[in-house]
Motif scaffolding. Structure first.
Motif, short mmCIF file in Angstrom:
data_model
loop_
_atom_site.label_atom_id
_atom_site.label_comp_id
_atom_site.label_asym_id
_atom_site.label_seq_id
_atom_site.Cartn_x
_atom_site.Cartn_y
_atom_site.Cartn_z
N ARG A 141 -9.49 -3.58 -5.74
CA ARG A 141 -8.38 -4.02 -6.59
C ARG A 141 -7.97 -2.90 -7.55
O ARG A 141 -8.82 -2.28 -8.20
N ARG A 142 -6.67 -2.65 -7.60
CA ARG A 142 -6.10 -1.71 -8.56
C ARG A 142 -4.90 -2.40 -9.21
O ARG A 142 -3.87 -2.56 -8.58
N GLY A 143 -5.10 -2.79 -10.47
CA GLY A 143 -4.06 -3.57 -11.13
C GLY A 143 -3.88 -4.91 -10.44
O GLY A 143 -4.85 -5.66 -10.24
N ASP A 144 -2.63 -5.22 -10.07
CA ASP A 144 -2.38 -6.48 -9.38
C ASP A 144 -2.25 -6.29 -7.88
O ASP A 144 -1.73 -7.16 -7.18
N THR A 145 -2.73 -5.14 -7.37
CA THR A 145 -2.70 -4.87 -5.94
C THR A 145 -4.11 -4.92 -5.36
O THR A 145 -5.02 -4.26 -5.88
N VAL A 146 -4.28 -5.70 -4.32
CA VAL A 146 -5.57 -5.84 -3.65
C VAL A 146 -5.43 -5.34 -2.21
O VAL A 146 -4.54 -5.79 -1.48
N THR A 147 -6.31 -4.40 -1.84
CA THR A 147 -6.34 -3.89 -0.48
C THR A 147 -7.56 -4.46 0.23
O THR A 147 -8.70 -4.26 -0.22
N THR A 169 -6.33 -3.11 7.89
CA THR A 169 -6.12 -2.94 6.46
C THR A 169 -4.90 -3.76 6.05
O THR A 169 -3.85 -3.68 6.70
N PHE A 170 -5.04 -4.53 4.98
CA PHE A 170 -3.96 -5.37 4.49
C PHE A 170 -3.81 -5.12 2.98
O PHE A 170 -4.80 -5.04 2.26
N THR A 171 -2.59 -5.00 2.52
CA THR A 171 -2.31 -4.78 1.11
C THR A 171 -1.51 -5.95 0.57
O THR A 171 -0.48 -6.32 1.13
N VAL A 172 -2.00 -6.52 -0.52
CA VAL A 172 -1.34 -7.66 -1.16
C VAL A 172 -1.00 -7.27 -2.59
O VAL A 172 -1.88 -6.86 -3.35
N GLU A 173 0.24 -7.39 -2.96
CA GLU A 173 0.68 -7.06 -4.31
C GLU A 173 0.96 -8.33 -5.11
O GLU A 173 1.19 -9.40 -4.55
N GLY A 174 0.89 -8.18 -6.42
CA GLY A 174 1.19 -9.29 -7.29
C GLY A 174 0.11 -10.35 -7.36
O GLY A 174 0.39 -11.52 -7.61
N GLU A 211 -7.42 -14.83 5.71
CA GLU A 211 -6.82 -15.55 4.59
C GLU A 211 -6.82 -14.60 3.39
O GLU A 211 -7.85 -14.36 2.76
N LEU A 212 -5.67 -14.02 3.10
CA LEU A 212 -5.57 -13.02 2.06
C LEU A 212 -5.42 -13.66 0.68
O LEU A 212 -4.96 -14.80 0.56
#
Length: 233
Positions: A169-175, A205-210, A189-190
């Motif tokens: 996690r970096r800020g509100d972004t989760v990889t 690899t999946f990137t989820v923002e916010g 299930e992200l």
């Protein structure tokens, strides 16, 4: 309310689906959260409840309470033995007392299994690596980031090869990263409430923002008859 208004009773009822209606389960989940907060996030379970309480809290929609309990260092807690220099799992939460002396009571094994059962939740929920079918033919990649952790990772040697899952996690972004062994698939299930989806073998690899998190640390609830030490976080 259950006849036994305690952490273990609610964890058992929720995990073994002993409450038939959604309303009952929702109310029981809220009561479990309240009991844990009133205890200052100190765990109050034994052999039956310890493997279940973090899952019960997570399924009740309160993973941050499970994380807060996980990260508690006061006795009784999982991390209290670590603060006392433990390299094994104890039979009692306080097999070694805060003053460094051995608990004079019975049941004082310094190499036991039951109170370490939180590791199952760490693998499946914190790191997000679990089964979605018998024999690891189908995996479930479902990490739930929380607490003060900024990353987590787990691996398991399945009959089909090594499976991995983790996140950073970096800020509100989760990889989220995952390794799905040959001849298997995974339900992913992200974080953030995205719809689940299937992937096949390989590295992903999946990137989820916010991705937002609840208030941290969650505040305890003060009981009118509790001492400040009991109610503190």
């Amino acid at each position: 309310m259950l006849a036994s208004d305690a952490q273990t009773a609610y964890a058992l009822a929720l995990r073994f689906t002993l409450l038939p209606t959604a309303r009952q389960r929702e109310r029981a989940g809220r009561r479990l959260v309240e009991i844990v907060r009133r205890a200052g996030f100190r765990i109050a379970t034994g052999f039956a409840g310890t493997p279940l309480i973090c899952d019960a809290l997570t399924e009740a929609g309160a993973p941050e309470i499970a994380y807060r309990m996980l990260l508690e260092t006061g006795c009784p807690s999982w991390l209290y033995p670590v603060t006392m220099g433990a390299t094994t799992v104890w039979e009692r939460w306080d097999s070694l007392l805060p003053d460094g002396t051995v608990n004079p009571g019975e049941m004082t094994s310094f190499n036991h299994y039951a109170l370490g059962a939180v590791a199952d939740w760490l693998h499946r929920t914190v790191a997000g690596l679990g089964q979605a079918g018998p024999g690891w033919k189908r995996l479930r990649i479902a990490p739930v980031p929380g607490g003060t952790l900024t990353r987590a990772q787990a691996a398991h040697l399945t009959p089909y090869g090594r499976a991995e899952a983790g996140w950073e996690r970096r800020g509100d972004t989760v990889t989220v990263t995952a390794v799905v062994p040959p001849n298997t698939s995974a339900l992913v299930e992200l974080p953030g409430g995205k719809p689940p989806f299937e992937v096949g073998s390989g590295s992903h690899t999946f990137t989820v923002e916010g991705v937002t998190t609840p208030e941290w640390p969650p505040p305890p609830l003060r009981h009118p008859f509790s001492s400040p030490e009991t109610a503190s976080g």
